[in-house]
Design a protein around this motif. Structure first.
Motif, mmCIF file in Angstrom:
data_model
loop_
_atom_site.group_PDB
_atom_site.id
_atom_site.type_symbol
_atom_site.label_atom_id
_atom_site.label_comp_id
_atom_site.label_asym_id
_atom_site.label_seq_id
_atom_site.Cartn_x
_atom_site.Cartn_y
_atom_site.Cartn_z
ATOM 1 N N TYR A 199 0.868 -1.185 0.000
ATOM 2 C CA TYR A 199 0.000 0.000 0.000
ATOM 3 C C TYR A 199 0.902 1.231 0.000
ATOM 4 N N HIS A 200 0.797 2.031 -1.046
ATOM 5 C CA HIS A 200 1.689 3.183 -1.180
ATOM 6 C C HIS A 200 1.302 4.325 -0.238
ATOM 7 N N GLY A 201 2.238 5.266 -0.087
ATOM 8 C CA GLY A 201 2.006 6.446 0.740
ATOM 9 C C GLY A 201 1.511 7.613 -0.086
ATOM 10 N N GLY A 202 1.567 8.804 0.523
ATOM 11 C CA GLY A 202 1.149 10.015 -0.172
ATOM 12 C C GLY A 202 0.128 10.836 0.575
ATOM 13 N N GLY A 203 -0.078 10.523 1.861
ATOM 14 C CA GLY A 203 -0.974 11.338 2.673
ATOM 15 C C GLY A 203 -2.432 11.248 2.283
ATOM 16 N N GLY A 204 -2.797 10.227 1.513
ATOM 17 C CA GLY A 204 -4.183 10.121 1.068
ATOM 18 C C GLY A 204 -4.524 11.081 -0.046
ATOM 19 N N VAL B 66 3.162 -11.271 3.024
ATOM 20 C CA VAL B 66 3.585 -10.122 3.828
ATOM 21 C C VAL B 66 2.771 -8.900 3.420
ATOM 22 N N VAL B 67 2.281 -8.162 4.405
ATOM 23 C CA VAL B 67 1.635 -6.874 4.174
ATOM 24 C C VAL B 67 2.690 -5.789 4.355
ATOM 25 N N CYS B 68 2.778 -4.866 3.404
ATOM 26 C CA CYS B 68 3.803 -3.822 3.458
ATOM 27 C C CYS B 68 3.190 -2.479 3.076
ATOM 28 N N GLY B 69 3.471 -1.439 3.863
ATOM 29 C CA GLY B 69 2.936 -0.128 3.547
ATOM 30 C C GLY B 69 3.843 0.981 4.033
ATOM 31 N N GLU B 70 3.745 2.142 3.375
ATOM 32 C CA GLU B 70 4.574 3.299 3.717
ATOM 33 C C GLU B 70 3.694 4.492 4.039
ATOM 34 N N SER B 71 3.984 5.194 5.144
ATOM 35 C CA SER B 71 3.251 6.390 5.554
ATOM 36 C C SER B 71 1.771 6.058 5.768
ATOM 37 N N VAL B 72 0.873 6.749 5.056
ATOM 38 C CA VAL B 72 -0.541 6.406 5.208
ATOM 39 C C VAL B 72 -0.783 4.967 4.756
ATOM 40 N N GLY B 73 0.035 4.481 3.817
ATOM 41 C CA GLY B 73 -0.049 3.086 3.417
ATOM 42 C C GLY B 73 0.348 2.143 4.539
ATOM 43 N N GLY C 298 -0.281 2.810 7.719
ATOM 44 C CA GLY C 298 -1.479 2.770 8.543
ATOM 45 C C GLY C 298 -2.536 1.865 7.946
ATOM 46 N N LEU C 299 -2.669 1.908 6.619
ATOM 47 C CA LEU C 299 -3.618 1.022 5.934
ATOM 48 C C LEU C 299 -3.201 -0.434 6.101
ATOM 49 N N CYS D 21 -8.312 -1.019 0.177
ATOM 50 C CA CYS D 21 -7.150 -1.854 0.518
ATOM 51 C C CYS D 21 -7.581 -3.193 1.099
ATOM 52 N N LEU D 22 -8.614 -3.175 1.942
ATOM 53 C CA LEU D 22 -9.099 -4.421 2.522
ATOM 54 C C LEU D 22 -9.701 -5.316 1.440
ATOM 55 N N ALA D 23 -10.526 -4.741 0.568
ATOM 56 C CA ALA D 23 -11.178 -5.526 -0.487
ATOM 57 C C ALA D 23 -10.158 -6.133 -1.448
ATOM 58 N N ALA D 24 -9.165 -5.334 -1.866
ATOM 59 C CA ALA D 24 -8.146 -5.834 -2.792
ATOM 60 C C ALA D 24 -7.305 -6.930 -2.139
ATOM 61 N N SER D 25 -7.005 -6.772 -0.864
ATOM 62 C CA SER D 25 -6.204 -7.769 -0.146
ATOM 63 C C SER D 25 -6.950 -9.093 -0.043
#
Length: 341
Positions: free
Chosen positions: A52-57, A122-129, A131-132, A100-104
């Motif tokens: 899940y990518h970042g970018g502050g939403g 593995v679940v991996c995310g950056e910044s807001v990602g 948190g997701l 994110c939940l639906a795609a996962s």
């Protein structure tokens, strides 16, 4: 302006994927990008990564984080799925978390199709990602109909919107690329809170005293190690309670928006975690608070702290001449951890 910035980000340089098959797909209405190594695997099935990518939403996209995901898939010999969730300004809560939940779930139900080992996802995310990623991992706890997540890799994640007076919020409030005013503005826009309540959110006056007593053990700066409390930090949270502000902003207290607040029973069932924090980052202390929450419930945590790191440095990975040494450090550490699973 957000769309224009995304346009520029998407054209900062995308490397060719000579060793990968890269496929753009849609899971229902959700755009995703699948990275699959071309070479034969040494094991019957590969590791899987959901990113899940970042970018502050607001910022970030499949193209913007292409280089990062390509590198992770190549270096860890994994099948990687990147999720292109809906964002501001066109979409508000709960668009990001639900996409994110639906795609996962869709991916987890079809691991065999992609040649993924169901025991090594593995679940991996950056910044807001990040948190997701924390939210999705929590939401999947106890799902007997799906493979269990093997590990969560959270890179300077957003795990709470409540205490915005932690040491890192005060020390790094003007440090690029994430200012505190930008954080509060996006919180209000995403959760449909009138912008006139920004000061109440910053000062914590929207938090009822009984709620603070309940969550203080998780959210207080008392949980931050002393070595991070220098550089002019002044304890001043929360401010005098404002009931009108609470009625307007109480959605901030929902677990879906602040996964740090989930119950102990859920936290105790979470998979092991690899947490990355950066010294010059407004969200440094979010990582430290989540680290303590996990460890207090017996979850194994590996913590990697980047002294010269700053927020959103990962977005510049592989985009020379804009890439920074700290970007490479973070990606190398993540690769090393994932290869050990």
């Amino acid at each position: 302006m957000p769309k224009f910035v995304r346009f520029l980000h998407d054209r900062m340089g995308r490397k060719k994927d000579l060793t990968l098959v890269v496929t753009n797909l849609r899971f229902g209405t959700i755009p995703v990008r699948l990275f699959q190594p071309k070479a034969a695997s040494s094991s019957p099935r590969r590791r899987g990564i959901i990113f899940y990518h970042g970018g502050g939403g607001v910022f970030g996209s499949l193209d913007c984080y292409h280089n990062v995901c390509s590198f992770l898939a190549q270096e860890t010999d994994s099948v990687l799925l990147m999720v292109g969730y809906r964002k501001l300004p066109d979409h508000r809560s709960p668009a990001m978390s639900q996409d994110c939940l639906a795609a996962s779930i869709h991916f987890l139900r079809r691991l065999e199709t992609y040649g993924v080992d169901p025991c090594r996802v593995v679940v991996c995310g950056e910044s807001v990602g990040g948190g997701l990623g924390a939210f999705v991992t929590q939401a999947l706890v106890g799902r007997s109909d799906l493979p269990s997540i093997r590990a969560q890799v959270l890179i300077y994640p957003v795990v709470q919107f409540i205490n915005l007076q932690l040491p890192s919020f005060q020390q790094n409030e003007h440090v690029p690329f994430l200012a505190r005013t930008f954080v509060v503005t996006n919180i209000c826009k995403y959760l449909s809170i009138d912008l006139s309540w920004q000061d109440a959110i910053l000062d914590g006056t929207f938090i009822p005293p009984d709620v603070w007593r309940k969550y203080k053990k998780w959210l207080s700066s008392d949980n931050i190690p002393e070595r991070f409390k220098g550089r002019g930090y002044q304890p001043r949270f929360p401010g005098p309670f404002n009931e009108t502000a609470y009625l307007e902003a109480k959605c901030i207290l929902d677990v879906e928006n602040s996964p740090l607040l989930t119950d102990d029973a859920t936290i105790a069932q979470l998979p092991e975690a690899f947490l990355v924090s950066c010294e010059n980052d407004i969200l440094r202390d979010d990582t430290l608070l989540y680290k303590k929450r996990l460890e207090d419930q017996g979850v194994r945590v590996t913590w990697y702290h980047v002294e010269d790191g700053f927020h959103a440095s990962l977005i510049l990975f592989g985009k020379k001449p804009f890439s920074f040494p700290c970007s490479q450090k973070i990606v190398d550490a993540v690769v090393s951890y994932i290869k050990g699973i």
